[in-house]
Scaffold this motif. Structure first.
Motif, mmCIF file in Angstrom:
data_model
loop_
_atom_site.group_PDB
_atom_site.id
_atom_site.type_symbol
_atom_site.label_atom_id
_atom_site.label_comp_id
_atom_site.label_asym_id
_atom_site.label_seq_id
_atom_site.Cartn_x
_atom_site.Cartn_y
_atom_site.Cartn_z
ATOM 1 N N TYR A 33 0.838 -1.194 0.000
ATOM 2 C CA TYR A 33 0.000 0.000 0.000
ATOM 3 C C TYR A 33 0.876 1.248 0.000
ATOM 4 O O TYR A 33 1.873 1.317 0.720
ATOM 5 C CB TYR A 33 -0.907 0.001 1.235
ATOM 6 N N ALA A 34 0.501 2.217 -0.816
ATOM 7 C CA ALA A 34 1.209 3.495 -0.840
ATOM 8 C C ALA A 34 0.728 4.349 0.320
ATOM 9 O O ALA A 34 -0.319 4.072 0.916
ATOM 10 C CB ALA A 34 0.956 4.202 -2.166
ATOM 11 N N PRO A 35 1.474 5.399 0.640
ATOM 12 C CA PRO A 35 1.050 6.245 1.776
ATOM 13 C C PRO A 35 -0.262 6.984 1.525
ATOM 14 O O PRO A 35 -0.972 7.321 2.463
ATOM 15 C CB PRO A 35 2.220 7.224 1.949
ATOM 16 N N MET A 36 -0.604 7.248 0.257
ATOM 17 C CA MET A 36 -1.875 7.916 -0.034
ATOM 18 C C MET A 36 -2.934 6.840 -0.226
ATOM 19 O O MET A 36 -2.747 5.906 -1.011
ATOM 20 C CB MET A 36 -1.796 8.723 -1.333
ATOM 21 N N GLY A 37 -4.074 6.968 0.462
ATOM 22 C CA GLY A 37 -5.140 5.995 0.321
ATOM 23 C C GLY A 37 -5.552 5.841 -1.136
ATOM 24 O O GLY A 37 -5.672 6.825 -1.864
ATOM 25 N N GLY A 38 -5.757 4.607 -1.556
ATOM 26 C CA GLY A 38 -6.202 4.373 -2.926
ATOM 27 C C GLY A 38 -5.088 4.083 -3.900
ATOM 28 O O GLY A 38 -5.354 3.799 -5.070
ATOM 29 N N PHE A 39 -3.851 4.151 -3.442
ATOM 30 C CA PHE A 39 -2.713 3.905 -4.330
ATOM 31 C C PHE A 39 -1.897 2.725 -3.823
ATOM 32 O O PHE A 39 -1.800 2.501 -2.621
ATOM 33 C CB PHE A 39 -1.819 5.140 -4.419
ATOM 34 N N ILE A 40 -1.319 1.988 -4.755
ATOM 35 C CA ILE A 40 -0.467 0.868 -4.369
ATOM 36 C C ILE A 40 0.875 0.951 -5.087
ATOM 37 O O ILE A 40 1.024 1.676 -6.074
ATOM 38 C CB ILE A 40 -1.120 -0.497 -4.685
ATOM 39 N N LYS A 152 -8.444 -2.012 -2.802
ATOM 40 C CA LYS A 152 -8.228 -3.451 -2.917
ATOM 41 C C LYS A 152 -7.244 -3.605 -4.069
ATOM 42 O O LYS A 152 -7.598 -3.363 -5.225
ATOM 43 C CB LYS A 152 -9.553 -4.148 -3.228
ATOM 44 N N PRO A 153 -6.003 -3.970 -3.769
ATOM 45 C CA PRO A 153 -4.966 -3.962 -4.807
ATOM 46 C C PRO A 153 -5.431 -4.637 -6.096
ATOM 47 O O PRO A 153 -5.986 -5.734 -6.054
ATOM 48 C CB PRO A 153 -3.812 -4.735 -4.160
ATOM 49 N N PHE A 154 -5.194 -3.979 -7.198
ATOM 50 C CA PHE A 154 -5.526 -4.438 -8.551
ATOM 51 C C PHE A 154 -7.036 -4.419 -8.855
ATOM 52 O O PHE A 154 -7.414 -4.372 -10.012
ATOM 53 C CB PHE A 154 -4.949 -5.824 -8.846
ATOM 54 N N PHE A 155 -7.882 -4.423 -7.841
ATOM 55 C CA PHE A 155 -9.321 -4.361 -8.080
ATOM 56 C C PHE A 155 -9.847 -2.933 -7.957
ATOM 57 O O PHE A 155 -10.582 -2.458 -8.803
ATOM 58 C CB PHE A 155 -10.091 -5.242 -7.084
ATOM 59 N N ARG A 156 -9.505 -2.287 -6.860
ATOM 60 C CA ARG A 156 -9.992 -0.931 -6.629
ATOM 61 C C ARG A 156 -8.839 -0.072 -6.147
ATOM 62 O O ARG A 156 -8.423 -0.163 -4.998
ATOM 63 C CB ARG A 156 -11.112 -0.933 -5.582
ATOM 64 N N THR A 157 -8.316 0.746 -7.069
ATOM 65 C CA THR A 157 -7.249 1.681 -6.751
ATOM 66 C C THR A 157 -7.530 2.948 -7.546
ATOM 67 O O THR A 157 -8.135 2.877 -8.613
ATOM 68 C CB THR A 157 -5.867 1.125 -7.166
ATOM 69 N N LYS A 158 -7.114 4.080 -7.029
ATOM 70 C CA LYS A 158 -7.388 5.335 -7.748
ATOM 71 C C LYS A 158 -6.552 5.409 -9.028
ATOM 72 O O LYS A 158 -7.023 5.895 -10.044
ATOM 73 C CB LYS A 158 -7.091 6.534 -6.841
ATOM 74 N N GLU A 159 -5.317 4.963 -8.964
ATOM 75 C CA GLU A 159 -4.500 4.869 -10.179
ATOM 76 C C GLU A 159 -4.422 3.409 -10.569
ATOM 77 O O GLU A 159 -4.207 2.550 -9.714
ATOM 78 C CB GLU A 159 -3.079 5.398 -9.924
ATOM 79 N N PHE A 160 -4.610 3.124 -11.833
ATOM 80 C CA PHE A 160 -4.385 1.740 -12.256
ATOM 81 C C PHE A 160 -3.751 1.667 -13.629
ATOM 82 O O PHE A 160 -3.804 2.609 -14.415
ATOM 83 C CB PHE A 160 -5.681 0.909 -12.190
ATOM 84 N N LEU A 161 -3.101 0.553 -13.872
ATOM 85 C CA LEU A 161 -2.452 0.318 -15.166
ATOM 86 C C LEU A 161 -3.423 -0.391 -16.089
ATOM 87 O O LEU A 161 -4.169 -1.255 -15.647
ATOM 88 C CB LEU A 161 -1.191 -0.541 -14.982
ATOM 89 N N TRP A 162 -3.401 -0.029 -17.341
ATOM 90 C CA TRP A 162 -4.267 -0.688 -18.321
ATOM 91 C C TRP A 162 -3.754 -0.449 -19.717
ATOM 92 O O TRP A 162 -2.733 0.219 -19.912
ATOM 93 C CB TRP A 162 -5.715 -0.207 -18.177
ATOM 94 N N GLN A 163 -4.438 -1.045 -20.690
ATOM 95 C CA GLN A 163 -4.266 -0.632 -22.075
ATOM 96 C C GLN A 163 -5.610 -0.133 -22.560
ATOM 97 O O GLN A 163 -6.658 -0.630 -22.150
ATOM 98 C CB GLN A 163 -3.733 -1.769 -22.948
#
Ligand SMILES: [Zn+2]
Ligand SMILES: [Zn+2]
Lengths: 484, 484
Positions: A33-40, A152-163
């Motif tokens: 978990y990153a220090p900011m909520g919603g980020f990993i 929830k890592p990879f399921f619910r994060t404010k920033e996410f990776l995708w194509q």
């Protein structure tokens, strides 16, 4: 610090799936978990899995005419507003950049939540003649959506990776083919790479991507009975092309509006993968995405150490030469039992044990991660043998997930039965549906299940003649499920 | 619309290098300008070159123990402040996210300008024992620096793509080896992949990365006589590790501070590549990064069309089987001359012409992009022959750039001579230097040239005994040049 009691998984997949998932992600070294909520922070093992997902998909995209590109991560507010004006229901919660250096910006910039509004104007610019089409662009990037939900890592994060793929075509047929090509590639990714069966379908009209003509989806069933939207491919019709002026001169030099598509798959796929196959010992990975496919653990006493280690090292070379991603765990300060636990936690699909017996008999003992099945095999041809066993591990994982899915599609023909069946079993319930969003509401309100898909084929006869909720004529079959 | 007069390059590389560069980037389909000043869109051809640069470097990183990972694109202001407190001179101009959705954030978030301050705390967390070291992390991502300068695609943009490596080691030797390993890989990238010679050196003390013990650099000379910092690799000493508490227990369970490094290469490398090799006909690409390495252009009249096209198609298959990235340009609505111009503009390294003569004699005519050298070769073994010619094209490009570089390193032993030599010729001027930043100022003020590097080896005798500017004892050799 890293004592053995810290290593293992303590939560139960069956009884506390949420806590178990979070524990596997952290202890198997996938993310922090990153220090900011919603980020990993995606750690090396997690990122290596994502890279393999990327490589497979990216290869297929390129074989089928897609070109990668990169658009700015910022989108001027006026561009997003333009999309809002066009597309009913498009009102993303975004992160706003308001200052650059010590200056306030004249216009706020959104960190991209998706890139239609910045890509479409360029597609318009690059499309002049029918010869410029099809135009197929894709980018691998991160996007930000400021949704205030639990992380929830990879399921619910404010920033996410995708194509995100964006294409333009001369006509509906071309664009529709494109939509289905990408959906099939997503399905193939799940099945061939991630060992997961998925169902293909359409989102109901009221749950389409805003502005899309049709949103197609692959849905994967999680062990807790919830459905995951595993990837979506949208046929956008001409709505975006009209709004952004993506037109082309046809062979008679007449102006036409293009038909466009967009399609995306995020690291949520990785979340679904972890959740599907892993167990109370930790991570389980299909061989195609496992950073390490085979780990060799030598077992020796002082008097057999040299011969066992040499034998193990030779085996590692043979496996590597055969194209297997192999790791020789020759650490002196850990005993075999500790190593077994660690590699099980980390999801290595196949363990090779070699001790004095194996050396003497010119053999190796193979242990499958998912079920512990053990077989002692000949040293000769170990590369081929290991590859076959890796295929078997894939097949076992797929078969197990398929069995789960098949048992979890049920029918219902009344509101009470839908509620009762999902309440009791989870999974999918299919029923006749009149097509009215209002008939989804009572199910949503009662148990937070929704229509996750309807059949791809619009002409398919509904499973029942009547809508299970209102009793009117059924237009199609609805698949209700709880979802992530 | 896309008339032929629009296709060609109109600016001169020699007389207006800035305009020429911008024209090549746009007309060869590498990048477009985004609507926000300072941002660009990387088009498919440009991105394909970047992907090849990435693939080479990423492969070498992985062979030498680097693990990819991904850290959040946002960094809380307090984290950046912490780095500012530690590192004198660190005060990046960044883009600030102040709002998420409709809410103002409690703490502003910087869009990462570089990731030391978010990565280092995790490195501290993951480093417990000497067995956890070396820890070698890398990420490929985009970063944003809010510098208000004119936009020059790949050279000066507010957002740019790069990789940033961050490593921790038990001691100075390990960290210093790491620093040099990455510098050598950057050099290898330039030489073997991009066909560009570079000079390795150190940045002078006053121009180091803030907080670094030593900043090493590869410098590439551009045709306009300016130097480009092509990649930097920093030995950070223990300063970051002390600040962020990256410590480990050694074999005696005693606590030690780690030694760290960081190293980065951005898409500026691609800008340097474009600028170095391209010419007044357009883009020139070394074969290793060219998306299309060979284009086949069939030349026919109506009566020879079928046989020529069939022959050309067979050739394409042979080349593809030989692993060459080949394109058959069989467009009916364009004549060969138009096609030649277009593929020259787009930087295809080798053109294969086939007409009735080639068909009759079982031959093919090869034309090298950089110099138009033409050779008619046997059809037999065309795969090997084409590969050899591609190697020759690489060698020609390298030799030409090397010749330029060698002629552009001059000596001077007075301030006037430095000014005069750079003023007249550009390039590098080396001279004795006392080590004092004040002695750089008069050169900087007069002609905007600066000390771009000093020799890597700290013990190397200076080229002259006295500082060319102040006349004091020279400590080392300074390389003055104008730079990008
Ligand atoms: Zn109904
Ligand atoms: Zn001096």
């Amino acid at each position: 610090m890293s004592g053995e009691q810290e290593l293992g998984i303590t939560e139960s997949k069956e009884h506390s799936p949420g806590e178990w998932y979070a524990e596997v992600v952290q202890k198997a070294g996938l993310a922090d978990y990153a220090p900011m909520g919603g980020f990993i922070v995606t750690k090396p093992r997690g990122y290596a899995v994502w890279e393999r997902i990327q490589n497979h998909l990216d290869g297929w995209f390129k074989e089928t005419g897609v070109q990668n590109s990169y658009f700015p991560m910022f989108i001027p507010e006026s561009f997003l507003e333009r999309e809002k004006d066009i597309v009913e229901g498009f009102d993303p919660e975004v992160a706003w950049v308001t200052h650059g250096g010590h200056e306030e910006l004249e216009e706020r910039l959104a960190v991209r939540p998706t890139s239609e509004s910045i890509i479409a104007p360029f597609m318009a610019d690059w499309t002049r003649s029918h010869r410029d089409l099809p135009l197929r662009l894709n980018q691998w990037c991160s996007v930000v959506r400021w949704e205030a939900t639990e992380t929830k890592p990879f399921f619910r994060t404010k920033e996410f990776l995708w194509q995100e793929g964006h294409t333009a075509h001369t006509d509906e047929d071309g664009a529709w083919d494109e939509t289905m090509t990408r959906l099939e590639q997503y399905k193939r990714l799940y099945e061939e790479v991630m060992a997961m069966p998925v169902m293909e379908g359409r989102k109901p009209e009221h749950d389409k991507f805003p502005g899309a003509h049709t949103t197609t989806t692959v849905e994967a069933l999680m062990p807790d009975g919830k459905s995951v939207q595993g990837g979506t491919s949208h046929y956008l019709g001409t709505s975006f092309a009209e709004a952004f002026d993506i037109t082309y001169a046809d062979e008679n030099e007449e102006d036409n509006v293009a038909h466009t598509t967009s399609w995306g798959l995020s690291w949520r796929a990785m979340g679904a993968l972890i959740m599907t196959h892993s167990d109370d010992q930790g991570l389980v990975l299909p061989p195609a995405v496992a950073p390490t496919q085979v780990v060799i653990v030598p077992i020796w006493q002082e008097d057999t150490k040299d011969e066992v280690q040499e034998y193990a090292a030779d085996l590692a070379v043979d496996l590597e030469d055969a194209g297997v991603r192999v790791e020789l765990d020759d650490r002196d300060h850990r005993n075999p039992g500790f190593k077994y636990n660690e590699h099980e936690l980390n999801g290595v699909p196949l363990r090779v044990e070699v001790g004095p017996h194996e050396v003497e008999d010119d053999e190796a003992t193979l242990v499958h991660r998912p079920d512990g099945e053990t077989e002692t095999v000949s040293r000769e041809g170990i590369g081929d043998t290991a590859s076959e066993h890796l295929d078997t591990v894939h097949a076992k994982l797929y078969a197990s997930a398929e069995e789960t899915l098949e048992g979890e599609i049920r029918e219902a023909d009344s509101r009470e039965e839908i509620l009762g069946t999902i309440g009791q079993h989870g999974g999918y319930v299919k029923c006749g549906w009149c097509g009215d969003e209002d008939c989804e509401d009572p199910i949503k309100d009662a148990i937070a299940a929704e229509i996750v898909m309807v059949p791809l084929d619009r002409d398919e006869e509904p499973v029942h003649d009547e809508c299970a909720i209102c009793g009117d004529d059924a237009e199609e079959t609805a698949y209700f499920a709880k979802s992530y």
